[in-house]
Design an enzyme around this catalytic site. Sequence first.
Site, PDB file in Angstrom:
ATOM      1  N   LYS A 189       0.829  -1.202   0.000  1.00  0.00           N
ATOM      2  CA  LYS A 189       0.000   0.000   0.000  1.00  0.00           C
ATOM      3  C   LYS A 189       0.866   1.255   0.000  1.00  0.00           C
ATOM      4  O   LYS A 189       2.007   1.244   0.450  1.00  0.00           O
ATOM      5  CB  LYS A 189      -0.919   0.005   1.239  1.00  0.00           C
ATOM      6  CG  LYS A 189      -1.788  -1.240   1.370  1.00  0.00           C
ATOM      7  CD  LYS A 189      -2.812  -1.306   0.244  1.00  0.00           C
ATOM      8  CE  LYS A 189      -3.720  -2.527   0.359  1.00  0.00           C
ATOM      9  NZ  LYS A 189      -3.086  -3.774  -0.030  1.00  0.00           N
ATOM     10  N   ASP A 190       0.270   2.348  -0.493  1.00  0.00           N
ATOM     11  CA  ASP A 190       0.975   3.623  -0.559  1.00  0.00           C
ATOM     12  C   ASP A 190       1.491   4.044   0.798  1.00  0.00           C
ATOM     13  O   ASP A 190       0.813   3.895   1.818  1.00  0.00           O
ATOM     14  CB  ASP A 190       0.054   4.721  -1.098  1.00  0.00           C
ATOM     15  CG  ASP A 190      -0.152   4.617  -2.600  1.00  0.00           C
ATOM     16  OD1 ASP A 190       0.602   3.867  -3.240  1.00  0.00           O
ATOM     17  OD2 ASP A 190      -1.055   5.291  -3.113  1.00  0.00           O
ATOM     18  N   ARG A 191       2.677   4.627   0.795  1.00  0.00           N
ATOM     19  CA  ARG A 191       3.254   5.117   2.039  1.00  0.00           C
ATOM     20  C   ARG A 191       2.457   6.295   2.584  1.00  0.00           C
ATOM     21  O   ARG A 191       2.141   6.348   3.778  1.00  0.00           O
ATOM     22  CB  ARG A 191       4.705   5.536   1.789  1.00  0.00           C
ATOM     23  CG  ARG A 191       5.369   6.180   3.007  1.00  0.00           C
ATOM     24  CD  ARG A 191       6.813   6.518   2.708  1.00  0.00           C
ATOM     25  NE  ARG A 191       7.461   7.130   3.862  1.00  0.00           N
ATOM     26  CZ  ARG A 191       8.738   7.497   3.900  1.00  0.00           C
ATOM     27  NH1 ARG A 191       9.491   7.298   2.839  1.00  0.00           N
ATOM     28  NH2 ARG A 191       9.249   8.041   4.982  1.00  0.00           N
TER      29      ARG A 191
ATOM     30  N   SER B 164      -0.540   7.546   3.037  1.00  0.00           N
ATOM     31  CA  SER B 164      -1.965   7.232   3.108  1.00  0.00           C
ATOM     32  C   SER B 164      -2.237   6.677   4.502  1.00  0.00           C
ATOM     33  O   SER B 164      -1.322   6.411   5.275  1.00  0.00           O
ATOM     34  CB  SER B 164      -2.345   6.181   2.056  1.00  0.00           C
ATOM     35  OG  SER B 164      -1.708   4.942   2.342  1.00  0.00           O
TER      36      SER B 164
END
Length: 364
Positions: free
Chosen positions: A86-88, A90
């Site tokens: 997952k995006d950092r 976020s």
Amino acid sequence: MIELPLPNELFEQLPRLNQQPLIDAHLRTVADDFQVNEILSFEPEGVGDHLFLYIEKQNCNSDWVISYLQRHFKLKPADVGYAGKKDRYSISRQWFSLYFPEKRSNEVSAIVETIDNDSFKVLTVTRHVKKLRVGAISENQFCITLRGLTEKLDEQIFGSLIANGFPNYYGYQRFGHQGNNLSKALQVLAGKIKVKSRSRRGIYLSALRSYLFNIQVAYRINHQLWSTALDGDCFSLSGSRSYFHCDKVDQPTIERLAQGDVSISGWLVGQQASEVTGAALTLEQSALTDFQPVIALIQSSPLGQRLQSARRPIRAFARDFKVLASNQQQLTLQFGLPSGSYATSLLRELFRIKDLALLENRND
């Protein structure tokens, strides 16, 4: 040394299906503006030798959490599993698995309680009989707020996007800050640098394959063949990693394509040759003409020889799309995407996005 255009620049140039004027918008003004919940494709059984942790993280990437868990629980790298990254920048909620036999269950609570950091917290602890594997995701559910809109978006424009899908481009996040992952991939394959971390090498090589996939999707869109099947195409089944080859496109396949049951797929370059034939192969080769030196490097390098060719659908569909809040300058959207699809690739069909995480040199 082979050189390629920076992927961030290329991403801006990738063709869109939407022909309506784009609206300027800011993404990730604050962490709460980009939230994602990972939904597994199965329900953990509650028993077994693999401890499953549902973790909420912020301002850290999934690899950092994996490394932390490995050290904290004193495990080998192979003992830690995950379904997706997952995006950092976020607020992300996702699952991790740890090999921690049930006979040591009395130790779990004490160890979990000693986790002390500002980057993530454990929301749920359960067990399962098998390690968590990459791709074991039903969908990722997003809640995204866009700010600084230059005008209000007509919600009717969402209709076509939801019904017909959107280009399944890999997002710019895949390529690292200023395309660093891509340039490192070329250097690793050419033997210019050595990277000991197997995980890091995988990130670099995956970025290069993603780049070549985006080129194929863009080519089909530019030639009005994004949703038009060709003889020899390979088709991905909706909701599955399975695909099939169609030597001669028939009416049932055309109907399934129109209904979204299947999608045309693109080649994820690897050691094996692409499986498309006929007209589809001719098109694919034309799309990748300028990149044959890169493909040759992948297939001739000792590291590249470990890459197995695969297929990926060139379109994706958003599920349960909702507008939660909307005004002249702000919009909050909620939707689900299949594993591997990027929310930023959906958003770019409607908005000219300024990602503040990227602008502040924070993207990785």
